[in-house]
Motif scaffolding. Structure first.
Motif, PDB file in Angstrom:
ATOM      1  N   SER A 341      22.036 -17.969  18.960  1.00 29.77           N
ATOM      2  CA  SER A 341      22.191 -19.542  19.626  1.00 29.77           C
ATOM      3  C   SER A 341      21.203 -20.575  18.657  1.00 29.77           C
ATOM      4  O   SER A 341      21.591 -21.552  18.309  1.00 29.77           O
ATOM      5  N   ASN A 344      22.869 -20.977  15.127  1.00 32.10           N
ATOM      6  CA  ASN A 344      23.867 -21.914  15.353  1.00 32.10           C
ATOM      7  C   ASN A 344      23.794 -23.003  16.355  1.00 32.10           C
ATOM      8  O   ASN A 344      24.346 -23.366  17.288  1.00 32.10           O
ATOM      9  N   LYS A 347      25.872 -26.165  16.968  1.00 37.64           N
ATOM     10  CA  LYS A 347      26.957 -25.883  17.751  1.00 37.64           C
ATOM     11  C   LYS A 347      26.843 -25.583  19.261  1.00 37.64           C
ATOM     12  O   LYS A 347      27.603 -25.952  20.087  1.00 37.64           O
ATOM     13  N   VAL A 348      25.848 -24.591  19.412  1.00 36.59           N
ATOM     14  CA  VAL A 348      25.487 -23.990  20.872  1.00 36.59           C
ATOM     15  C   VAL A 348      24.585 -24.894  21.514  1.00 36.59           C
ATOM     16  O   VAL A 348      24.827 -24.598  22.830  1.00 36.59           O
ATOM     17  N   THR A 351      25.411 -27.498  24.244  1.00 33.51           N
ATOM     18  CA  THR A 351      26.177 -26.977  25.477  1.00 33.51           C
ATOM     19  C   THR A 351      25.316 -26.279  26.417  1.00 33.51           C
ATOM     20  O   THR A 351      25.299 -26.582  27.723  1.00 33.51           O
ATOM     21  N   GLU A 440      32.936 -13.963  13.700  1.00 32.97           N
ATOM     22  CA  GLU A 440      32.314 -15.259  13.843  1.00 32.97           C
ATOM     23  C   GLU A 440      31.545 -15.346  15.312  1.00 32.97           C
ATOM     24  O   GLU A 440      32.210 -15.139  16.255  1.00 32.97           O
ATOM     25  N   LYS A 442      31.333 -17.032  18.778  1.00 35.14           N
ATOM     26  CA  LYS A 442      32.115 -17.948  19.459  1.00 35.14           C
ATOM     27  C   LYS A 442      32.048 -17.743  20.830  1.00 35.14           C
ATOM     28  O   LYS A 442      33.036 -17.041  21.484  1.00 35.14           O
ATOM     29  N   GLU A 444      32.758 -19.370  23.312  1.00 31.34           N
ATOM     30  CA  GLU A 444      33.644 -20.074  23.985  1.00 31.34           C
ATOM     31  C   GLU A 444      34.996 -19.028  24.158  1.00 31.34           C
ATOM     32  O   GLU A 444      35.923 -19.662  25.080  1.00 31.34           O
TER      33      GLU A 444
END
Length: 524
Positions: A341, A344, A347-348, A351, A440, A442, A444
């Motif tokens: 986390s 990244n 990106k993460v 959220t 990768e 991800k 989501e």
């Protein structure tokens, strides 16, 4: 008398009727004559035949083992990897299962067999071929034989030292300790331990995330599993003994669990000392009638169908089994959740933080079982960390009944009785045919309406699956969610250095040290 003593000392004449001379020749005499004759024919001393005989036997074993890979291989059984007879498979296995699978998969496909001395390990890689692995009955595919090396650690009369029926009842005891009403109580303990632990951090600084979270997991496990008495008065002593018990599990233990090595001696002493400590705690509870909200109490109260109960030593064995099943896996997965986390972050993190703000606006600072259940984004982040880096890279069973398996290309094989059967979450989770962009990060990918792990049975096996899915899955998610909900609400993080690589040399695979992160205290 004097003359008799002198006569006794005199040498016997050759014709004297001694019993030794009258004894018939033994059956080994002709054999020795043959050995001497053979040695004479070869032109070497008789003792020199020993290494020659050994070499001949070894050569015969090499030939037979080589033939068993092809000519003597059971009909329709999986292909055997090309390796030096007897020792080649073991050498490849010890170099690392991940490397072995990476080499074998392109050549042999989803199903292949690795010869390890006199045993055969058949790998089933991917959801298409591993369904039977997870759904078969214990009488068809058993854990007991392949995990018996745990018996010196867990103890006699529990888990892998009992028959299938008894183990099923003991698993019921495990399940009783992890029911939702129990979990609700455990979460309160988890929150208290985590808040007290992170309160000791400064306003800013650097920590090794794996070391820090491993320490916290031990504190939490001590309170929820081992009991209030251990956590409050015997924590340091028990932690040291559990450490020695843990270090007694080395690669050699899998094949020779009773080998006379220092790690095993320390393991056995630690197990004995733990038994003495817990015997007093358990007996005190039994005699006082006290009841505590922990796993220890569940095992003390547990009864088999015939009304009998676990002995004090078996209660300890069950506790050790639970502790070992969850301690490293939870500390490793909570660490990877954080590292990935933070790596990244752009990106993460927005959220994850937005979810915490939303939940705080609804529930305030309260963190309980129901609040944790609402943290879907954090759940996906944990699950993705576990997909990419499962602590248990291989799962094993013993095949008792031959079964047919069909690959994605339509090839059919029959796995013979007696084979050890293996599947690998670490390898299967990185297959592009199972997950899109499998390498990768991800989180989501698990969201509705089309979660990737639901596309086929056995796509996600971070907690196993089927008949032997991990009963501690909800406990683990609650534990890791508790840790990271508190951290997300109170700290900002930066990764120091590169994202660590997995350490495949360990029995349980975590990130290599250092796992350094920089933190700064703040309120979300």
């Amino acid at each position: 008398r004097h003359s008799r003593r002198r006569r006794d000392r005199l040498p016997l004449p050759p014709h004297y009727p001694c019993t030794a001379r009258l004894r018939p020749r033994t059956s080994s005499a002709p054999m020795m004559d043959k050995v001497e004759a053979l040695a004479s024919a070869v032109g070497v001393p008789p003792l020199a035949l020993v290494p020659l005989a050994f070499a001949a036997v070894l050569a015969a074993l090499f030939v037979l083992d080589g033939l068993s890979h092809v000519v003597l291989k059971p009909f329709k059984s999986p292909p055997v990897i090309g390796a030096m007879p007897l020792v080649g498979g073991m050498a490849a296995f010890l170099r690392g299962p991940i490397g072995l699978m990476a080499d074998a998969f392109p050549k042999y496909g989803e199903v292949f067999t690795v010869p390890v001395f006199h045993k055969r390990i058949t790998f089933l890689i991917g959801p298409k071929v591993s369904e039977h692995f997870f759904k078969a009955k214990d009488t068809e595919m058993s854990q007991k034989e392949v995990y018996e090396f745990n018996v010196p650690t867990f103890g006699k009369g529990v888990v892998f030292d009992v028959d299938h029926t008894t183990r099923a009842e003991q698993f019921r005891f495990f399940a009783d300790s992890l029911k939702s009403n129990r979990l609700r109580q455990y979460v309160g303990m988890m929150v208290k331990e985590a808040e007290d632990f992170f309160a000791k951090w400064g306003d800013e600084g650097e920590v090794d995330l794996l070391d820090a979270l491993s320490e916290l997991i031990v504190l939490t496990a001590s309170r929820c599993l081992l009991g209030r008495e251990i956590r409050e008065t015997l924590f340091a002593e028990v932690t040291t003994l559990v450490h020695d018990l843990d270090k007694g599990m080395v690669p050699l233990s899998v094949f020779f669990p009773y080998a006379p090595i220092e790690a095993h001696r320390k393991r056995d002493k630690a197990r004995k000392d733990l038994a003495a400590i817990f015997d007093k705690v358990i007996q005190a509870r039994r005699e006082s009638g006290a009841s505590e909200p922990d796993v220890l109490q569940t095992f003390i109260d547990a009864r088999y169908k015939d009304g009998s109960r676990l002995t004090n030593d078996q209660v300890l064995g069950m506790l050790i089994a639970v502790l070992f099943a969850g301690q490293h896996t939870s500390s490793i997965t909570s660490t990877w959740t954080g590292l990935l986390s933070i790596a990244n972050k752009a990106k993460v993190m927005p959220t994850l933080e937005a979810e915490q703000l939303k939940i705080k606006s609804k529930h305030g600072d309260t963190i309980d079982f129901d609040v944790l259940a609402e943290m879907d984004e954090l759940h996906f982040a944990i699950k993705e960390a576990l997909r990419m880096h499962p602590p248990l890279i291989m799962l094993l069973r013993q095949c008792h009944v031959p079964f047919k398996v069909t690959t994605t290309k339509g090839k059919e094989f029959v796995v013979p009785k007696g084979h050890i059967v293996a599947t690998s979450p670490a390898f299967a989770h990185r297959m592009d045919g199972v997950f899109k962009d499998a390498h990768e990060y991800k989180p989501e990918r698990f969201k509705e309406p089309n979660p990737e792990d639901k596309a086929a049975f056995g796509s996600f096996i971070g907690f196993g699956g089927g008949r032997h899915g991990c009963m501690g899955e909800t406990f683990a998610y609650m534990q890791i969610k508790t840790i990271w909900s508190i951290l997300l609400r109170n700290f900002d993080f930066e990764l120091v250095g590169e994202l660590p690589e997995p350490d495949y040399e360990g029995m349980v695979v975590g990130p290599k040290h250092p796992c350094t992160v920089r933190y700064k205290r703040r309120k979300l």
